[in-house]
Write a protein that holds these residues in place. Sequence first.
Motif, PDB file in Angstrom:
ATOM      1  N   MET A   1       0.842  -1.185   0.000  1.00 23.71           N
ATOM      2  CA  MET A   1       0.000   0.000   0.000  1.00 23.71           C
ATOM      3  C   MET A   1       0.890   1.253   0.000  1.00 23.71           C
ATOM      4  O   MET A   1       1.831   1.352   0.766  1.00 23.71           O
ATOM      5  CB  MET A   1      -0.914  -0.015   1.218  1.00 23.71           C
ATOM      6  N   ILE A   2       0.565   2.187  -0.852  1.00 21.40           N
ATOM      7  CA  ILE A   2       1.332   3.419  -0.960  1.00 21.40           C
ATOM      8  C   ILE A   2       0.849   4.418   0.088  1.00 21.40           C
ATOM      9  O   ILE A   2      -0.348   4.677   0.205  1.00 21.40           O
ATOM     10  CB  ILE A   2       1.208   4.024  -2.376  1.00 21.40           C
ATOM     11  N   LYS A   3       1.815   4.962   0.853  1.00 22.42           N
ATOM     12  CA  LYS A   3       1.479   5.966   1.864  1.00 22.42           C
ATOM     13  C   LYS A   3       1.258   7.309   1.190  1.00 22.42           C
ATOM     14  O   LYS A   3       1.894   7.628   0.194  1.00 22.42           O
ATOM     15  CB  LYS A   3       2.615   6.101   2.881  1.00 22.42           C
ATOM     16  N   LYS A   4       0.366   8.091   1.776  1.00 21.90           N
ATOM     17  CA  LYS A   4       0.135   9.446   1.280  1.00 21.90           C
ATOM     18  C   LYS A   4       1.007  10.405   2.079  1.00 21.90           C
ATOM     19  O   LYS A   4       1.250  10.210   3.258  1.00 21.90           O
ATOM     20  CB  LYS A   4      -1.326   9.830   1.411  1.00 21.90           C
ATOM     21  N   HIS A   5       1.490  11.424   1.411  1.00 19.35           N
ATOM     22  CA  HIS A   5       2.390  12.393   2.023  1.00 19.35           C
ATOM     23  C   HIS A   5       2.024  13.779   1.484  1.00 19.35           C
ATOM     24  O   HIS A   5       1.792  13.935   0.284  1.00 19.35           O
ATOM     25  CB  HIS A   5       3.830  12.045   1.662  1.00 19.35           C
ATOM     26  N   ALA A   6       1.977  14.778   2.361  1.00 16.05           N
ATOM     27  CA  ALA A   6       1.636  16.146   1.939  1.00 16.05           C
ATOM     28  C   ALA A   6       2.867  17.041   1.987  1.00 16.05           C
ATOM     29  O   ALA A   6       3.642  16.982   2.934  1.00 16.05           O
ATOM     30  CB  ALA A   6       0.548  16.705   2.836  1.00 16.05           C
ATOM     31  N   VAL A   7       3.019  17.846   0.959  1.00 14.61           N
ATOM     32  CA  VAL A   7       4.072  18.853   0.899  1.00 14.61           C
ATOM     33  C   VAL A   7       3.380  20.177   0.595  1.00 14.61           C
ATOM     34  O   VAL A   7       2.675  20.301  -0.405  1.00 14.61           O
ATOM     35  CB  VAL A   7       5.123  18.532  -0.184  1.00 14.61           C
ATOM     36  N   LYS A   8       3.581  21.150   1.500  1.00 14.97           N
ATOM     37  CA  LYS A   8       2.976  22.474   1.315  1.00 14.97           C
ATOM     38  C   LYS A   8       4.049  23.438   0.836  1.00 14.97           C
ATOM     39  O   LYS A   8       5.145  23.484   1.385  1.00 14.97           O
ATOM     40  CB  LYS A   8       2.386  22.959   2.637  1.00 14.97           C
ATOM     41  N   ILE A   9       3.714  24.214  -0.192  1.00 11.22           N
ATOM     42  CA  ILE A   9       4.649  25.148  -0.785  1.00 11.22           C
ATOM     43  C   ILE A   9       4.028  26.540  -0.700  1.00 11.22           C
ATOM     44  O   ILE A   9       2.953  26.782  -1.260  1.00 11.22           O
ATOM     45  CB  ILE A   9       4.959  24.759  -2.243  1.00 11.22           C
ATOM     46  N   VAL A  10       4.720  27.424   0.035  1.00 11.52           N
ATOM     47  CA  VAL A  10       4.227  28.790   0.237  1.00 11.52           C
ATOM     48  C   VAL A  10       5.089  29.736  -0.591  1.00 11.52           C
ATOM     49  O   VAL A  10       6.324  29.719  -0.481  1.00 11.52           O
ATOM     50  CB  VAL A  10       4.278  29.178   1.734  1.00 11.52           C
ATOM     51  N   ILE A  11       4.438  30.549  -1.410  1.00 11.44           N
ATOM     52  CA  ILE A  11       5.112  31.446  -2.331  1.00 11.44           C
ATOM     53  C   ILE A  11       4.347  32.770  -2.394  1.00 11.44           C
ATOM     54  O   ILE A  11       3.233  32.866  -1.886  1.00 11.44           O
ATOM     55  CB  ILE A  11       5.187  30.806  -3.738  1.00 11.44           C
ATOM     56  N   THR A  12       4.945  33.787  -3.005  1.00 11.29           N
ATOM     57  CA  THR A  12       4.256  35.071  -3.149  1.00 11.29           C
ATOM     58  C   THR A  12       3.500  35.191  -4.468  1.00 11.29           C
ATOM     59  O   THR A  12       2.616  36.021  -4.597  1.00 11.29           O
ATOM     60  CB  THR A  12       5.235  36.251  -3.034  1.00 11.29           C
ATOM     61  N   GLN A  13       3.883  34.381  -5.429  1.00 14.91           N
ATOM     62  CA  GLN A  13       3.184  34.381  -6.714  1.00 14.91           C
ATOM     63  C   GLN A  13       3.263  32.989  -7.326  1.00 14.91           C
ATOM     64  O   GLN A  13       4.124  32.196  -6.965  1.00 14.91           O
ATOM     65  CB  GLN A  13       3.760  35.417  -7.661  1.00 14.91           C
ATOM     66  N   LYS A  14       2.370  32.720  -8.239  1.00 12.61           N
ATOM     67  CA  LYS A  14       2.315  31.403  -8.855  1.00 12.61           C
ATOM     68  C   LYS A  14       3.651  31.055  -9.510  1.00 12.61           C
ATOM     69  O   LYS A  14       4.273  31.894 -10.155  1.00 12.61           O
ATOM     70  CB  LYS A  14       1.195  31.371  -9.896  1.00 12.61           C
ATOM     71  N   LEU A  15       4.096  29.805  -9.309  1.00 15.14           N
ATOM     72  CA  LEU A  15       5.345  29.340  -9.913  1.00 15.14           C
ATOM     73  C   LEU A  15       5.138  29.042 -11.394  1.00 15.14           C
ATOM     74  O   LEU A  15       4.044  28.642 -11.807  1.00 15.14           O
ATOM     75  CB  LEU A  15       5.827  28.056  -9.222  1.00 15.14           C
ATOM     76  N   SER A  16       6.189  29.192 -12.168  1.00 12.75           N
ATOM     77  CA  SER A  16       6.114  28.798 -13.570  1.00 12.75           C
ATOM     78  C   SER A  16       5.994  27.274 -13.626  1.00 12.75           C
ATOM     79  O   SER A  16       6.359  26.575 -12.677  1.00 12.75           O
ATOM     80  CB  SER A  16       7.368  29.250 -14.327  1.00 12.75           C
ATOM     81  N   GLN A  17       5.486  26.767 -14.715  1.00 13.47           N
ATOM     82  CA  GLN A  17       5.335  25.316 -14.888  1.00 13.47           C
ATOM     83  C   GLN A  17       6.675  24.610 -14.730  1.00 13.47           C
ATOM     84  O   GLN A  17       6.759  23.539 -14.133  1.00 13.47           O
ATOM     85  CB  GLN A  17       4.730  25.011 -16.270  1.00 13.47           C
ATOM     86  N   LYS A  18       7.740  25.220 -15.263  1.00 13.52           N
ATOM     87  CA  LYS A  18       9.076  24.614 -15.228  1.00 13.52           C
ATOM     88  C   LYS A  18       9.572  24.478 -13.782  1.00 13.52           C
ATOM     89  O   LYS A  18      10.050  23.415 -13.388  1.00 13.52           O
ATOM     90  CB  LYS A  18      10.038  25.470 -16.044  1.00 13.52           C
ATOM     91  N   ILE A  19       9.445  25.532 -12.989  1.00 10.69           N
ATOM     92  CA  ILE A  19       9.915  25.482 -11.603  1.00 10.69           C
ATOM     93  C   ILE A  19       9.019  24.559 -10.773  1.00 10.69           C
ATOM     94  O   ILE A  19       9.508  23.787  -9.945  1.00 10.69           O
ATOM     95  CB  ILE A  19       9.987  26.898 -11.004  1.00 10.69           C
ATOM     96  N   GLN A  20       7.721  24.626 -10.994  1.00 12.66           N
ATOM     97  CA  GLN A  20       6.805  23.747 -10.269  1.00 12.66           C
ATOM     98  C   GLN A  20       7.150  22.288 -10.536  1.00 12.66           C
ATOM     99  O   GLN A  20       7.182  21.469  -9.622  1.00 12.66           O
ATOM    100  CB  GLN A  20       5.367  24.047 -10.679  1.00 12.66           C
ATOM    101  N   LYS A  21       7.443  21.944 -11.773  1.00 14.30           N
ATOM    102  CA  LYS A  21       7.810  20.561 -12.115  1.00 14.30           C
ATOM    103  C   LYS A  21       9.105  20.158 -11.423  1.00 14.30           C
ATOM    104  O   LYS A  21       9.211  19.047 -10.905  1.00 14.30           O
ATOM    105  CB  LYS A  21       7.938  20.406 -13.629  1.00 14.30           C
ATOM    106  N   LYS A  22      10.097  21.059 -11.369  1.00 11.92           N
ATOM    107  CA  LYS A  22      11.363  20.749 -10.701  1.00 11.92           C
ATOM    108  C   LYS A  22      11.152  20.474  -9.216  1.00 11.92           C
ATOM    109  O   LYS A  22      11.713  19.527  -8.675  1.00 11.92           O
ATOM    110  CB  LYS A  22      12.365  21.896 -10.884  1.00 11.92           C
ATOM    111  N   VAL A  23      10.355  21.305  -8.571  1.00 15.98           N
ATOM    112  CA  VAL A  23      10.073  21.127  -7.141  1.00 15.98           C
ATOM    113  C   VAL A  23       9.363  19.791  -6.914  1.00 15.98           C
ATOM    114  O   VAL A  23       9.738  18.999  -6.047  1.00 15.98           O
ATOM    115  CB  VAL A  23       9.227  22.300  -6.592  1.00 15.98           C
ATOM    116  N   GLU A  24       8.339  19.506  -7.704  1.00 20.51           N
ATOM    117  CA  GLU A  24       7.576  18.276  -7.539  1.00 20.51           C
ATOM    118  C   GLU A  24       8.425  17.047  -7.863  1.00 20.51           C
ATOM    119  O   GLU A  24       8.351  16.038  -7.158  1.00 20.51           O
ATOM    120  CB  GLU A  24       6.307  18.327  -8.382  1.00 20.51           C
TER     121      GLU A  24
END
Length: 75
Positions: A1-24
Motif C-alpha cells: 500500500m502506498i502511503k500518502k504524504h503532503a508537501v505544502k509550498i508557500v510562495i508570493t506568486q504562482k510558480l512557472s510550470q518549469k519550476i513547479q515541475k522541478k520542485v515536484e
Amino acid sequence: MIKKHAVKIVITQKLSQKIQKKVEDFFNKKHPDESIEFEYEIDNSILGGILIIDGAKYYDGTIKHQLIELRKSIK
C-alpha cells in the motif's frame, strides 16, 4: 500500500510550470514509496522566495526569514 504524504509550498506568486515541475520531481524522488499531494499557497507576508513544509521539515528560503536571520546576526 502506498502511503500518502503532503508537501505544502508557500510562495508570493504562482510558480512557472518549469519550476513547479522541478520542485515536484525533487520531492517525488525524495519520497519514492509515497503518493505526494502538493498544496500551493500564496502568501505575500513572506516578501519573496519560497517556504516548503515537508511533514515536520521546513525549507525556508523566504526573504522574511533571511531578514530575521540578518537582524539576529547584527545584534
